[in-house]
Write a protein that holds these residues in place. Sequence first.
Motif, short mmCIF file in Angstrom:
data_model
loop_
_atom_site.label_atom_id
_atom_site.label_comp_id
_atom_site.label_asym_id
_atom_site.label_seq_id
_atom_site.Cartn_x
_atom_site.Cartn_y
_atom_site.Cartn_z
N ARG A 50 25.92 -103.52 89.64
CA ARG A 50 26.45 -104.14 90.91
C ARG A 50 26.08 -105.72 91.38
NH1 ARG A 50 25.28 -99.00 92.38
NH2 ARG A 50 23.61 -99.69 93.50
N ASN A 51 25.03 -106.04 90.46
CA ASN A 51 24.29 -107.30 91.05
C ASN A 51 23.70 -108.07 89.62
OD1 ASN A 51 24.14 -107.07 94.10
ND2 ASN A 51 23.19 -104.98 93.28
N ILE A 54 20.10 -110.17 88.95
CA ILE A 54 19.26 -109.70 89.90
C ILE A 54 17.97 -109.50 89.26
CG2 ILE A 54 19.10 -107.28 89.49
CD1 ILE A 54 19.15 -106.80 92.76
N GLU A 58 14.12 -108.43 93.53
CA GLU A 58 15.11 -107.94 94.44
C GLU A 58 15.63 -106.81 94.31
OE1 GLU A 58 17.23 -112.38 94.47
OE2 GLU A 58 17.83 -110.97 92.76
N SER A 59 15.52 -106.20 92.86
CA SER A 59 15.81 -104.59 92.71
C SER A 59 14.98 -103.77 93.39
CB SER A 59 15.81 -104.52 91.17
OG SER A 59 16.54 -105.33 90.47
N ARG A 96 16.08 -112.72 85.10
CA ARG A 96 16.94 -112.05 85.73
C ARG A 96 17.67 -110.79 84.67
NH1 ARG A 96 18.28 -114.16 90.54
NH2 ARG A 96 17.62 -116.22 90.55
N ASP A 98 20.36 -108.05 83.51
CA ASP A 98 21.74 -107.70 83.18
C ASP A 98 21.96 -106.40 82.36
OD1 ASP A 98 24.51 -107.63 83.65
OD2 ASP A 98 24.82 -109.73 82.77
N SER A 162 25.13 -103.27 101.24
CA SER A 162 25.87 -104.32 100.28
C SER A 162 25.56 -104.30 98.83
CB SER A 162 26.04 -105.68 100.91
OG SER A 162 24.57 -106.42 100.66
N ALA A 163 24.38 -103.67 98.68
CA ALA A 163 23.77 -103.62 97.47
C ALA A 163 23.66 -102.25 96.48
CB ALA A 163 22.52 -104.43 97.33
#
Length: 176
Positions: A50-51, A54, A58-59, A96, A98, A162-163
């Motif tokens: 979803r992000n 990230i 943040e995760s 980051r 993914d 939202s996350a």
Amino acid sequence: MSDENVAGLADDLYDVIGLLRRRSRRLVGAPLPELALSGAQLELLRVVRRNPGITVAESARVLGLAANTVSTLVGQLLTLGVLVRERDESDRRVARLDLTPPARAGLEQWRDRRAQTTATALAGLSADERARLAEALTTIARIAADLPESSHTSESASVTTSATGPDDRPPGGDRP
């Protein structure tokens, strides 16, 4: 409501959520079943799906976990070949996260199967029942956000709806 009734309500909440998740899992199976992912690994993959891009920090905030725990999960998922870690172009100190294309496709197909199965069950509810459920989801999300991050602190968790996914946020927006 008495403390005993509140404790019973808390037990009932977990029982119902657990039942929903178990039945859904039995109907649609696990995403990427060949990997036998743990619950924590799957939660991290859902957050990354979803992000995209990230960071580990943040995760960790989204999941309510320690950064070193998420870092360990990242290492495991990198080894399994479902996650990639790339350096941020503007700040080379930041990594980051993914999904690999096959992992993204598998997670999205699983999400679609789970959403369709649940939507079929929801369609059997009256409009009033669906409205009450939508309202209850907002309350459940607030309860989740108000739970302490650990038993060692009384601070509220900083979960942002939202996350997170349909298992842990009110309706609307992207679904896991």
